[in-house]
Each structure stands twice: as C-alpha cells, then as structure tokens.
Design a protein around this motif. Structure first.
Motif, PDB file in Angstrom:
ATOM      1  N   ASN A 112       8.282 -10.912   3.119  1.00 23.78           N
ATOM      2  CA  ASN A 112       7.141 -10.378   2.460  1.00 23.78           C
ATOM      3  C   ASN A 112       5.889  -9.950   2.393  1.00 23.78           C
ATOM      4  O   ASN A 112       5.805  -9.140   2.050  1.00 23.78           O
ATOM      5  CB  ASN A 112       6.693 -11.859   1.171  1.00 23.78           C
ATOM      6  N   ILE A 113       5.236 -10.736   3.131  1.00 20.64           N
ATOM      7  CA  ILE A 113       3.527  -9.951   4.044  1.00 20.64           C
ATOM      8  C   ILE A 113       4.797  -8.059   4.716  1.00 20.64           C
ATOM      9  O   ILE A 113       3.436  -7.429   4.135  1.00 20.64           O
ATOM     10  CB  ILE A 113       3.261 -10.680   4.769  1.00 20.64           C
ATOM     11  N   ASP A 114       5.743  -8.126   5.528  1.00 15.45           N
ATOM     12  CA  ASP A 114       5.837  -7.161   5.493  1.00 15.45           C
ATOM     13  C   ASP A 114       5.825  -5.696   4.921  1.00 15.45           C
ATOM     14  O   ASP A 114       5.527  -4.565   5.074  1.00 15.45           O
ATOM     15  CB  ASP A 114       7.240  -7.444   6.811  1.00 15.45           C
ATOM     16  N   LYS A 115       7.018  -6.224   3.482  1.00 14.39           N
ATOM     17  CA  LYS A 115       7.296  -5.814   2.851  1.00 14.39           C
ATOM     18  C   LYS A 115       6.424  -4.618   2.366  1.00 14.39           C
ATOM     19  O   LYS A 115       5.849  -3.613   1.590  1.00 14.39           O
ATOM     20  CB  LYS A 115       8.168  -6.478   2.014  1.00 14.39           C
ATOM     21  N   LEU A 116       5.445  -5.559   1.204  1.00 15.19           N
ATOM     22  CA  LEU A 116       4.362  -5.447   0.928  1.00 15.19           C
ATOM     23  C   LEU A 116       2.986  -4.188   1.761  1.00 15.19           C
ATOM     24  O   LEU A 116       2.544  -3.762   1.360  1.00 15.19           O
ATOM     25  CB  LEU A 116       2.986  -6.728   0.946  1.00 15.19           C
ATOM     26  N   LEU A 117       2.869  -4.976   2.883  1.00 18.16           N
ATOM     27  CA  LEU A 117       1.898  -3.562   3.467  1.00 18.16           C
ATOM     28  C   LEU A 117       3.124  -2.464   4.196  1.00 18.16           C
ATOM     29  O   LEU A 117       2.267  -1.251   3.852  1.00 18.16           O
ATOM     30  CB  LEU A 117       2.593  -4.167   5.646  1.00 18.16           C
ATOM     31  N   THR A 118       4.252  -1.973   3.686  1.00 16.28           N
ATOM     32  CA  THR A 118       4.658  -0.903   4.035  1.00 16.28           C
ATOM     33  C   THR A 118       4.601  -0.196   2.384  1.00 16.28           C
ATOM     34  O   THR A 118       4.726   0.850   1.949  1.00 16.28           O
ATOM     35  CB  THR A 118       6.255  -1.225   3.894  1.00 16.28           C
ATOM     36  N   GLN A 119       4.163  -1.165   0.951  1.00 21.00           N
ATOM     37  CA  GLN A 119       4.701  -0.441   0.176  1.00 21.00           C
ATOM     38  C   GLN A 119       2.994  -0.092  -0.563  1.00 21.00           C
ATOM     39  O   GLN A 119       2.514   0.644  -1.742  1.00 21.00           O
ATOM     40  CB  GLN A 119       4.776  -1.610  -1.261  1.00 21.00           C
ATOM     41  N   ILE A 120       2.205  -1.144  -0.291  1.00 22.18           N
ATOM     42  CA  ILE A 120       0.524  -0.532  -0.745  1.00 22.18           C
ATOM     43  C   ILE A 120       0.211   0.610  -0.089  1.00 22.18           C
ATOM     44  O   ILE A 120       0.232   0.891   0.921  1.00 22.18           O
ATOM     45  CB  ILE A 120      -0.106  -2.529  -0.448  1.00 22.18           C
ATOM     46  N   ASP A 121      -0.750   0.791  -1.373  1.00 25.42           N
ATOM     47  CA  ASP A 121      -1.801   2.456  -1.291  1.00 25.42           C
ATOM     48  C   ASP A 121      -3.006   1.903  -0.537  1.00 25.42           C
ATOM     49  O   ASP A 121      -3.973   1.013  -1.501  1.00 25.42           O
ATOM     50  CB  ASP A 121      -2.228   2.919  -2.251  1.00 25.42           C
ATOM     51  N   ALA A 122      -2.621   1.519   0.604  1.00 25.34           N
ATOM     52  CA  ALA A 122      -4.093   0.893   1.348  1.00 25.34           C
ATOM     53  C   ALA A 122      -5.734   1.756   0.803  1.00 25.34           C
ATOM     54  O   ALA A 122      -6.349   0.859   0.578  1.00 25.34           O
ATOM     55  CB  ALA A 122      -4.383   1.514   2.608  1.00 25.34           C
ATOM     56  N   ASP A 123      -5.967   2.774   0.236  1.00 28.49           N
ATOM     57  CA  ASP A 123      -6.958   3.560  -0.044  1.00 28.49           C
ATOM     58  C   ASP A 123      -7.139   3.116  -1.567  1.00 28.49           C
ATOM     59  O   ASP A 123      -8.188   2.798  -1.864  1.00 28.49           O
ATOM     60  CB  ASP A 123      -6.677   5.211  -0.393  1.00 28.49           C
ATOM     61  N   ARG A 124      -5.730   2.671  -2.581  1.00 24.91           N
ATOM     62  CA  ARG A 124      -6.380   2.313  -3.473  1.00 24.91           C
ATOM     63  C   ARG A 124      -6.397   0.670  -3.653  1.00 24.91           C
ATOM     64  O   ARG A 124      -7.419   0.556  -4.435  1.00 24.91           O
ATOM     65  CB  ARG A 124      -4.824   2.344  -4.432  1.00 24.91           C
ATOM     66  N   PHE A 125      -6.008   0.200  -2.395  1.00 28.35           N
ATOM     67  CA  PHE A 125      -6.734  -1.347  -2.317  1.00 28.35           C
ATOM     68  C   PHE A 125      -7.845  -1.225  -2.508  1.00 28.35           C
ATOM     69  O   PHE A 125      -8.998  -1.971  -2.941  1.00 28.35           O
ATOM     70  CB  PHE A 125      -6.226  -2.059  -0.996  1.00 28.35           C
ATOM     71  N   GLU A 126      -8.670  -0.126  -0.869  1.00 32.45           N
ATOM     72  CA  GLU A 126      -9.859  -0.357  -0.655  1.00 32.45           C
ATOM     73  C   GLU A 126     -11.044   0.144  -2.162  1.00 32.45           C
ATOM     74  O   GLU A 126     -11.691  -0.182  -2.253  1.00 32.45           O
ATOM     75  CB  GLU A 126     -10.207   1.127   0.706  1.00 32.45           C
ATOM     76  N   ALA A 127     -10.263   1.130  -2.868  1.00 29.89           N
ATOM     77  CA  ALA A 127     -11.295   1.059  -4.265  1.00 29.89           C
ATOM     78  C   ALA A 127     -10.870   0.923  -4.702  1.00 29.89           C
ATOM     79  O   ALA A 127     -12.341  -0.272  -5.586  1.00 29.89           O
ATOM     80  CB  ALA A 127      -9.977   2.441  -4.315  1.00 29.89           C
ATOM     81  N   ALA A 128     -10.231  -0.751  -5.264  1.00 30.62           N
ATOM     82  CA  ALA A 128     -10.191  -1.814  -6.214  1.00 30.62           C
ATOM     83  C   ALA A 128     -10.790  -2.698  -5.502  1.00 30.62           C
ATOM     84  O   ALA A 128     -11.787  -3.070  -6.119  1.00 30.62           O
ATOM     85  CB  ALA A 128      -9.020  -2.634  -6.066  1.00 30.62           C
TER      86      ALA A 128
END
Length: 287
Positions: A112-128
C-alpha cells in the motif's frame, strides 16, 4: 495537467455519464491490461465500445486514449521494482500459521505504501501542506472507522500549534465548528467506504463557505473528492477483512513531519512546554 489518471477521474467523476464512469471504473480495476493490450482488446474484455474509452480520455483532458495509456504505463513502470520484491517475499513466506499471516500482512502494508508513492503527486502534496501551515484554523473530521485516525492526527498536530481541532469529538456540534470557518481555514476529511453521510455533508458545507478542503480516501468515486481543492487516494488493501489504514497513517505522519519542518523554533519551544506540563500533571512517567 500533470495529475495522475486516478486524480483526473476523481475530479471529473460526478460530471461523467454512467457509461464513461463504467469505463473509468474498468481502467482503475485493470490498469495493467489497459497499458499492455490494444484498445480493441480492452473494449472486448470490458464490453464497452472503443469510442467510449476515447470519449473518456478527452473528458479527462487527455489528447487521446493513447495518451491515457501512456500515463498508466508510466505509473506501472514505477511499480515494477516494488512488485518484484513483494513477489519474492510472498514466495518465501509461509502459507499457514502466524508466520504466514504476519508475512501477508507485511506485504499488504508495504504494498500500500509503495503504491501510494507511485501515484501521489509530491508537488500537490507539498502545496497542500503549505496551505495547512498558513491556515488560521484546521478542522479534522473522520467518522466510523476513520474517527480514531482523525484523532491521532489531531493529537500529533496539536503539539505544533493550538489551531487544530477534531470535529464531533465527545458529542461536540460539527455544525457549530463549521459556522465560524471561512477561506482562511482548512478542513481535512478522512473517509473510506461506506462513506459517512455527515462527512459528505460537512465537505459540501465547507466548500460553500470557501474553506480549503482536503480529502483523504481510497476511491476515485468518493463524492467529496469532486469538490476538494486537494484530494489524495490512498491504497487500503490488507490481509484483514477490514480496510487497512497503514497507507493513510504513513501519509498523515509524513504530513505532520513536513508541518514540523516548517514550524520553526516556536514549535520546538511549544513541544518542550507541553512535555513539561504533561510531567507536572503526571500524565506521563519517566522510566
């Protein structure tokens, strides 16, 4: 638009026709087949016309279905190494008894963690995270199985500042808390199927008031995702009969770590003062 396929689907899901929703659901459930097989094969397997998938691609702002397939291929490519290591782990794990259960639970959690890391947009997460950092107030809402997760997030975040509040705790009125919120504030909703009605209603109310809405869920079909300024889909597969929250906890603990890095020396001073008061109240003991 640099968002993932699932994020685009979630943002547009409510506006899609039933047939396009069916096509989107099929692609989410069968990403590997979509990425590796022809459109005709995908059409035959799904029972949907090729034109339906082409219309879905355009509805999600892709130039063509081939561009949509390329997005899925890139995502799958990032998962290959993770899948290979997990497959090796499964091969070596025992089939029965406690060891087998432990190994399967570990593989599900890590997966689950690995799949999350492949899908998440790190820039969008940092903006949030930046938006939460500057918010006047941050309210948290999790119902049913998500209640304790929201409480844990609130517990962690309150060490950084007093402006984090869990809604509905100990019977407190959610409506009363939302009444005082506006565009200066933020609401984080954690929700997994079956979606709690109060969470969906609170999302609509906060959105109407201009509150920054962040939704953490596990499906592109979550109604609140369509009105959220920031939404994250977290994998929740597990070896248990119940939804796994491992990936969600990973995301939330990372969120708090990022907030702490932005908080500066005042936060460290506050954490120290909280620890001193906790000892004075004998809430904790030193060993």
């Amino acid at each position: 638009m640099n968002t993932s396929f699932q994020q685009r689907l979630a943002q547009n899901y409510g506006q899609l026709s039933p047939r396009l929703r069916e096509a989107g659901d099929y692609l989410v459930a069968n990403p590997l087949d979509t990425a590796t097989r022809s459109l005709r094969s995908v059409s035959d397997e799904s029972g949907l016309a090729p034109a339906t998938f082409s219309r879905l691609a355009r509805a999600l702002s892709y130039e063509s279905f081939e561009d949509l397939r390329d997005a899925l291929r890139a995502q799958i490519g990032r998962q290959v190494a993770s899948f290979a290591s997990r497959a090796e782990g499964l091969r070596k794990s025992g089939e029965n008894g406690a060891r087998g259960h432990l190994d399967r639970a570990r593989d599900a959690a890590v997966g689950n963690i690995d799949k999350l890391l492949t899908q998440i947009d790190a820039d969008r997460f940092e903006a949030a995270v930046n938006r939460l950092h500057t918010a006047r107030k941050v309210a948290l809402l999790g119902a049913l199985g998500s209640t304790g997760i929201a409480e844990y997030l609130g517990y962690m975040a309150n060490f950084l500042g007093p402006n984090w509040t869990q809604l509905g705790r100990m019977g407190a009125s959610i409506g009363a808390a939302l009444a005082d919120m506006d565009e200066r504030d933020a609401l984080i909703i954690i929700t997994k199927p079956p979606y709690a009605r109060v969470s969906m209603r609170a999302a609509e109310m906060a959105h109407a008031q201009g509150v920054f809405l962040m939704v953490i869920t596990d499906s592109h079909a979550c109604p609140a995702l369509r009105i959220a300024q920031s939404g994250f889909i977290v994998p929740t597969e597990g070896s248990n009969f119940f939804t796994s929250y491992v990936g969600t906890l990973f995301l939330l603990e990372t969120l708090v770590a990022m907030l702490a890095s932005k908080a500066g020396p005042d936060a460290a001073e506050r954490i120290g003062e909280i620890e001193r008061r906790s000892r004075a109240l004998q809430e904790v003991i030193d060993i």
